[in-house]
Structure formats: structure tokens, C-alpha cells
Design an enzyme around this catalytic site. Sequence first.
Site, PDB file in Angstrom:
ATOM      1  N   HIS A   1       0.827  -1.220   0.000  1.00  0.00           N
ATOM      2  CA  HIS A   1       0.000   0.000   0.000  1.00  0.00           C
ATOM      3  C   HIS A   1       0.858   1.266   0.000  1.00  0.00           C
ATOM      4  CE1 HIS A   1      -0.045   0.094   4.582  1.00  0.00           C
ATOM      5  NE2 HIS A   1      -0.129   1.375   4.377  1.00  0.00           N
TER       6      HIS A   1
ATOM      7  N   ASP B   1       0.957  -7.668   2.262  1.00  0.00           N
ATOM      8  CA  ASP B   1       1.128  -6.233   2.001  1.00  0.00           C
ATOM      9  C   ASP B   1       2.607  -5.832   2.009  1.00  0.00           C
ATOM     10  OD1 ASP B   1       0.832  -3.546   1.730  1.00  0.00           O
ATOM     11  OD2 ASP B   1      -0.576  -3.280   3.380  1.00  0.00           O
TER      12      ASP B   1
ATOM     13  N   SER C   1       3.545   2.188   8.684  1.00  0.00           N
ATOM     14  CA  SER C   1       3.373   1.272   7.561  1.00  0.00           C
ATOM     15  C   SER C   1       4.726   1.059   6.904  1.00  0.00           C
ATOM     16  CB  SER C   1       2.428   1.883   6.534  1.00  0.00           C
ATOM     17  OG  SER C   1       1.131   1.844   7.004  1.00  0.00           O
TER      18      SER C   1
HETATM   19  N1  ASP Z   1      -2.500   0.742   7.652  1.00  0.00           N
HETATM   20  C1  ASP Z   1      -2.203   1.830   8.459  1.00  0.00           C
HETATM   21  C2  ASP Z   1      -2.140   3.112   7.707  1.00  0.00           C
HETATM   22  O1  ASP Z   1      -3.108   3.597   7.270  1.00  0.00           O
HETATM   23  C3  ASP Z   1      -1.068   1.676   9.372  1.00  0.00           C
HETATM   24  C4  ASP Z   1      -1.529   2.102  10.700  1.00  0.00           C
HETATM   25  O2  ASP Z   1      -2.118   3.180  10.810  1.00  0.00           O
HETATM   26  O3  ASP Z   1      -1.320   1.381  11.658  1.00  0.00           O
HETATM   27  O4  ASP Z   1      -1.127   3.712   7.505  1.00  0.00           O
END
Ligand code: ASP
Length: 714
Positions: free
Chosen positions: A82, A219, A650
Amino acid sequence: MKKSLLLSVVLLACSTFFADAEEGMYPISEIGRLNLKAKGLEIDPSDIYDPNKISLIDGICRVNGCTGSFVSPNGLIITNHHCAYRAIQSASSPDKDYLKDGFQAKTQTAEIPAKGYTVRITESYRDVSKDVLSVVKPTMSSADRTKAISKRRKELEQAAEAKNPGKRAEVAEMFTGKTYVLFLYTYIRDVRLVFAPPSSVGNFGGDVDNWEWPRHTGDFSLMRAYVAPDGSTATYAKENVPYKPKRHIKVSSRGVDEEDFVFLLGYPGRTSRHKTAAFLEYEKNVRLPYIVDLYQWQIREMEATGANNRAVALKHSSRSRSLANVEKRSRGQLKGLARKQLVEARMAQEAKLQKFIESDSDRKQKYGSLLDDIAGVYAEMAQAAPYENDVANLVNACRSLNFAFTIYDAAVERQRPDIDRESRYMDRNIDQTVRRMMLAQRDLHVPTDKRMLHGMLKRLANHKEEIKNVAFLKQLNSDAFAVDQVIDRLFNNSKMHDEDAVKKFLQMTPKQLAASDDAMIKIVVQLYPEYKRLREKNKEREGKLGQLYGSLIEVKAEFMRTDFVPDANATLRMTFGRVRRYSPEDGVIKTPITTLKGVIDKTTGKEPFVTPQKILDMYAKKDFGKFTHPKTGQVPVAILYSTDTTGGNSGSPILNAKGELVGVNFDRAFEATINDFAWNKDYSRSIGVDIRYVLWITGKVYGANHLLKEMGVE
Ligand code: ASP
């Protein structure tokens, strides 16, 4: 790296120890004080960070808003799918659909430039609080205070960059209104995409599974940093060479098990743990519900226009995904705020603090009205929010208006001395601002944009009183305003969809722009005074809150006589914990390692639960190689652990007790979305992809064994 005064910043509260320290995104200066050996670390803490030698932190980088780690001597970076999504999207088209099919560069020359990406590595830091705050005069208005602080920060950044050519400097606010640290970064501007699994792996479960555990998403992605042949930082050029990091992180294909010690290094973005109950109420009642509603609507619009057209869907993919991410996180936070009664809990703490303040007359004199004053600012913001949020989002939701706004705003700001400009228009930042805008411009889809404008105007029409005297918007009060016709006319008479025209507009002065016949720009010129007014208003609030929060930290330090660490602010931090199960609700226990079997079980063949045939076949043959988890006989996919993370973490490496990479962090459990407001050992859980899944997918499934070799995994 120079030692700094950061310690005194963090330990303002004359504390002795950090308590049970799984909570905490510790600034790297604190690592030596955390007693990590007793907590389970097997290497010396100075191997993680030591100002006088090369250590693990030299192998960590920031990749745009995410984190990454160098996993080879040749600048290979591992981060999340992502995080690389934008790069994969911009390289994709319906016939070369890397989002759908994945991407693999067989040689370095086949690596694709990740446009708009930068990589930063922390080089040094220095406390500059005194210097920054020396410009504040007691007689200043709140807005002037904000401006003076911001100007001084920029001056320090410029001076540091002049002294260290090729580096990037940033003054970070550690405790609001109180402490500031200047960070110096190596700044890399040529970043390339090396490997990405298909979205059916990298985003398996999509938005349904996002922010959820159990999780089965691979991911991860691989990128590479490049520099000029002489080692200096440079934008993309064919002759650039892979960057040689001072240190890279060793990859361990052994992975981890339940209850193993792990730690993360990374760049967590923003938390609000030192904010008051009034702030939490504002979030709960005003900002978060607004975001949920606004983003749901925008996502629906993009889904509608992209439904039967892959080219359009591709254009929207990055934007709609990031909106969906924040929308769901906001819902998680709303749920958490209600269920955990965080506002009430913080109110109770503040009642005690107030009592403490009032127990001493000097203290009372100094801080007596502090909490009320902070609450006053949020009350004023709450009252203004419905209108102000809609105005702000008008030039956000509608991309054409956004480009026109940026063009005009940049032109106006360029008339001012560099140091006084809004940061994004300063000479040191303008290239990046324009690059980002041009990337977004390429994804403009006019029919969607029209719908966005339509929706925002409809919202703004509800603010009859507020728009009465605002040029352009006041027409919304008239029955004769034919919204569809106006929108058509606007788009038919604007060149915001034309890349060359936009580039030309970017060269013009405000006068030339005002005289241009581009309909979007004309509207921006009319609206501009209102945006300037709101910008000034925000500076005033920021100044007030900065001052008040500065005092709050002072008195809280006196009161608590315990330690606290600064909120996350996108600077390098360390957090540690264990691979650990949890109970999200009564009667439910969730275990911390998922496996390929779970991927297969979840696969329905329908988005977002599609699994590539190759994986199904290899699963049927149990072709797992050495990436098998001994206890389950399966390839482990994702892990859950009790560290303290937020957005920006992330892509952070999950490191074992020996400091080896065993996974890549990418998310949190739904309950842990309120981490941003309050950490708790019962519900705060982070989620990462297990390195064995990364290696199995990259090497066994997609045959990129040269990359495994480069990572030192044979
Ligand atoms: N998936 C998350 C994000 O939006 C990571 C997190 O916030 O823990 O960056």
C-alpha cells in the site's frame, strides 16, 4: 549523529523509570534508557542506535509518508504494497496492469521510476527549542506567534541545508508549543519499483479486511533508492546508480512465534495522546463523523464512475483506497471513543489535574484557566466546523478546483520573500509540490470531478448565512442558480485537464492569472480572500493552542511526576512488544499468527477475496519449501503483536530480539485505531506480514530468486 538535549525534553517530568513500557513510540535518543535487555532484546541497545557508530537505524528510511528498510547493500528497500501503491498505479494501464498482475523487474534496468517518491534517512538531530521560542514575544497575537515560530523553524532549516548541501533539514515540534528538534536527513529523489505482488495478494481482503484481524494480506513491495554516480542525491536519470546504505537490515527467514520479543523502527505520523478531553470531544462529535460522511460519499462517486471501466477505475484507485483507509479508521476511532469512554476517562484525569493546579496559589494564578481556555478554542472550532470543513473540502474534493487553487496560491505566495511563504511554496519545496500536483493531474477524470463539485456545492448551499458575503458562493442562495449548467460551463471553459496548459499557468503571476479566461482559475480568484481569511483564522487557533498546550505540558509534568514521551510527529521512533494474542471482546480470543490455509479458506473467487491460481496450485501441492511454520506446517501469512504504532509505521521492519527482519508492519486491529488517542495493552495490536510469506511469494511463487539472493536469503 550528535547527542542532543532530547532527553531532557522527554523526561521533563523528573521521572526515574519508564513504567511498563510497551506503550511508547520512543525517540531514538531514549533507546539506551529503556532497559531493553531485561525486556527480551538480545543485542546491545547500542546496536540499535548509538550516536558514535553505525547502527540499525542507519538501515531505516522514510518512503514518502511510510517507512522502509534497506535489505541489501545495493539500496533495495522493503516496504508495504500500500506504500508503493501510487507508484504501481502510475506505471499501470489496462494492458500493462501491474496493480492486477503484479510487477517484477528481472534486472535493475527494468526497474520503474516511482514518480513523486522520495526516501529519507535520519542523519542527526539537535534540540533547538530555545532558539525557536526565542522569537515569541508576550505581546504577540496568537496568529503572529504561529507565524514567528514557523518562520524561525524555516530559517533554521534553510541554514542547516545551506551548511549541509544535498541534505534535507526539518524542525519537528515534539511537545506542542514547547520543544523543537532539528533533524537532518539524507534525501533521495530517485526511487524505483522493483517488485510488487498482484493486488490479489498485496491487498487481499481489500477494505473488508482492512483494520481487521485475522488478516491474510501480503502487504509488501520492494523498491530501490538511486543516487548520481558521484553519490549525490539526484532526480531520476538513467546513469544513476543504486544507493549504498551505511547499513542494511539482515533478513531472517526463520520468522517468529507467539510471545517472541519484537521491536519496530519507523516514522509514526501523528498521535494525540497529550491532548485534552475537549479535543477528544471535538474529534468524536465533529471531525470524525464529518470525515466518515464526506469520504463515504466521495468513494461512492468514484465507484459509480469507475464501475465498468478499468481505465477510470485505475485513475481512481489510489485516491479511493486512501480515502477508504481513513474512513474506516475513523469509524474504528468513533467506536473506540464510545466504547472505551475515553472522553470520560480523560475528563476524570483532568479533574484531578485541576485540583492540583488549584492547590497552590501561584500555580492557580498561572494555570487556573488553562483547561477551560483549551476547551474554549475547541468549542469555537466546533461551531465553525460545518461551514469551514465544507469550504476547505470544496478545493479538495474537486481536483480541477484544487489545481486552480494551487496554481493561484503558489503565484500569490511567490510574490513574498521565500521565508514568509507557506511552506509548500518555498523554493526548497515547490518542485515536490508541483510534481505531486502533476501526478494527480494525470489521474483527473472530468465526469467524476463534476460530480465532486456538484456534491460540494450542494453541501455549501446549506450554509446560507455564512456564504451570504462570499464571492461566487453567495450565488448558491439564489433560486436562479442553475447548478448543472454552471458546472458544465466551468468545465467547458477550463484547461485544468490539460497538462501543458497547467504547466503554463504555473509560470504566471497573480495578475496574469486573474486576467486569464480559465473559468476554474476565475472562481479561485473570487474565492481566494475567503481562503486567506480561514488560513489566518487557523493560524490564530494554532497559535493559541500551541501556547496553551505548552503550559499544559509544564503543569502536567509537575503533577504526574512520571514520564511521558512526545506524540508521534513523523520523526524516527522505536517501539517494542511481543507477538501476542488478544481478546477484542468478551468471550473472543484471537491468536497471533495466520497462515496460507486461512487465505485459501477466505478465497471466494470474488473481489476482494480472489487468489491467483498459482498460489492455489502450490497450496494443493503443499509446496512451501523452507518457509513453513514448524508448528502449523503452513506458510505463515500475518502476525499480530503488542507494539505501539500508528499511520506512518506502515512499512516498518518488524525486528526480532537479534535485530533481524522477520516481517513488515502494515496495519492495526480495529480496536487499535484509537491508539492515536490512547494506547492500551489489552487492545493495542499492530499487524504485519510475516517475512516467510514475503519470501515464499517473491521467490517460490513468482520466481524472483535473484531478489532473495540479494537479500542474503538462499
Ligand atoms: N494501515 C495503516 C495506515 O493507514 C497503518 C496504521 O495506521 O497502523 O497507515
